[in-house]
Enzyme design. Sequence first.
Site, PDB file in Angstrom:
ATOM      1  N   GLU A   1      14.928  -5.106   7.817  1.00  0.00           N
ATOM      2  CA  GLU A   1      13.952  -4.397   7.060  1.00  0.00           C
ATOM      3  C   GLU A   1      14.677  -3.834   5.925  1.00  0.00           C
ATOM      4  OE1 GLU A   1      10.728  -3.138   7.114  1.00  0.00           O
ATOM      5  OE2 GLU A   1      11.396  -2.083   5.271  1.00  0.00           O
ATOM      6  N   GLN A   2      13.967  -3.897   5.095  1.00  0.00           N
ATOM      7  CA  GLN A   2      14.508  -3.481   3.636  1.00  0.00           C
ATOM      8  C   GLN A   2      14.658  -1.785   3.583  1.00  0.00           C
ATOM      9  OE1 GLN A   2      11.931  -4.489   0.365  1.00  0.00           O
ATOM     10  NE2 GLN A   2      10.156  -3.252   0.916  1.00  0.00           N
TER      11      GLN A   2
ATOM     12  N   ASP B   1       0.093  -9.179   6.687  1.00  0.00           N
ATOM     13  CA  ASP B   1      -0.312  -9.203   5.350  1.00  0.00           C
ATOM     14  C   ASP B   1       0.530 -10.209   4.516  1.00  0.00           C
ATOM     15  OD1 ASP B   1      -1.991  -7.015   5.531  1.00  0.00           O
ATOM     16  OD2 ASP B   1      -0.952  -5.390   4.204  1.00  0.00           O
TER      17      ASP B   1
ATOM     18  N   TYR C   1     -11.496  10.670   9.289  1.00  0.00           N
ATOM     19  CA  TYR C   1     -11.625  10.837  10.509  1.00  0.00           C
ATOM     20  C   TYR C   1     -10.406  11.606  10.770  1.00  0.00           C
ATOM     21  CZ  TYR C   1      -8.524   6.624   9.708  1.00  0.00           C
ATOM     22  OH  TYR C   1      -7.510   5.963   9.011  1.00  0.00           O
TER      23      TYR C   1
ATOM     24  N   ARG D   1      -0.422   6.818  11.069  1.00  0.00           N
ATOM     25  CA  ARG D   1       0.588   5.814  10.899  1.00  0.00           C
ATOM     26  C   ARG D   1       1.930   6.018  11.435  1.00  0.00           C
ATOM     27  NH1 ARG D   1      -0.915   1.400   7.633  1.00  0.00           N
ATOM     28  NH2 ARG D   1      -3.102   1.558   6.834  1.00  0.00           N
TER      29      ARG D   1
END
Length: 399
Positions: free
Chosen positions: A35-36, A293, A215, A109
């Site tokens: 991971e960067q 993605d 929400y 998230r």
Amino acid sequence: MNSRSTKVAIAGAGIGGLAAAIALRQRGCEVVVVEQAAQLGEVGAGVQMSPNAVKVLRAIGVEPLIRDLSCEPLAFTGRDWRSGRVLYRTPIKGTYERVYGAGYYHVHRADLHRALIERLGDTDLRLGLRVAGIEQDRHAASLKLESGETIEADVIIGADGIHSAIRRSILGDEKPRFTGNICWRGMVPVDALPKGHVELASSNWLGPKGHVVHYYVKGGAMVNFVAVYETDEWTQESWSTPSSVDEILKTYAGWNQELLTTFSKAERCFKWALYDRDPLARWSQGRVTLLGDAAHPMLPFLAQGAAMAIEDGYELASKISDVQSLAGIEEALAEYERQRIPRTSRVQLGARARGATMHLRSPWARMKRNFGFMLQGLRTPESTTHRAEWIFGYDATAR
Ligand SMILES: Cc1cc2nc3c(=O)[nH]c(=O)nc-3n(C[C@H](O)[C@H](O)[C@H](O)COP(=O)(O)OP(=O)(O)OC[C@H]3O[C@@H](n4cnc5c(N)ncnc54)[C@H](O)[C@@H]3O)c2cc1C
């Protein structure tokens, strides 16, 4: 070689890369994730987890870790942008578990990401390393890092998002497409709003050239909103460009006061431009493939980008761990594509089409659409207004 010795290198520790890593470890594969970012974390925004994603989160042991931090909405509601009139209301809580086999969660998230990391356990996770591309021949593949280091593996997964270096490396350099939509996100502490101001729902306000979704997250302590508006002026694709309440209020001038009050209490707001790509016929080359993605970036209008990445990760893990010899890897990746591309392409195109329905400019077209919502609600009160049954009913863990 048996599945226990299959070594998989994953570029990207986003939601998709982490879900894949957990599923691969569950099946006995050796996994390294690169991971960067030097520190792990997710942006301060919410994400909707529909039943198809929740079924996978359950299978990889993440669901119990997010249950108490999430909120389960009572319903999907559609409201008129100006009058606030309810255009549709379809039940979620008490219905989805029965109809689709899992609930529908609203989660921050950061909470989802933390739960995924917890389930990752002692998996080899290397932070602060940027992937530049891949190298492969008939016998081996490796991740090339910008530092010059390489990491060899039997299979490489590009889970490195919309600007994927892995995708560029295997499929060439083709830029994502600006969709003409700009998007604001913000979080509002519930204490700052009048009591009962926001319904416990996945609320969608539909207006000309735009829509707003809001929400609850954080067990009901915060309200997350996403406000989308059509423009051709500004096109930066980043989650962290600061914006202001004033800018949002100016854009949504004339919209319902209830909504404007919610905007006005936002702690901080960010904006970004929405990009997507056309569906692809292939995601893999040799021993290298893509997910999430990196493979199929989509507009968020069906709230399915992360859900598709989670499904991809689970199904890919299943195909890779079935492989009995290195010679079978290319066929396993081809099988993964055959299983996933038709579904993710349909969702990508469906998300585009939904934008058109939600942003109708003509009052007559909106009236006709709203009449359709009403009829559907009368005929099939439990079905989702946007006919998402084929999305929610899918079970990646049963394939
Ligand atoms: C406004 C908005 C709302 C949304 N709401 C929803 C929703 O409600 N439900 C839903 O399911 N989806 C939603 N989505 C979509 C969802 O956010 C994405 O589809 C999802 O995050 C994609 O996950 P990913 O793991 O594929 O990619 P990403 O989340 O982009 O993760 C990619 C990771 O790779 C790392 N990386 C990138 N390049 C490199 C490199 N060269 N080397 C090493 N690491 C690298 C990045 O740092 C990152 O950690 C929404 C999207 C938007 C824009």
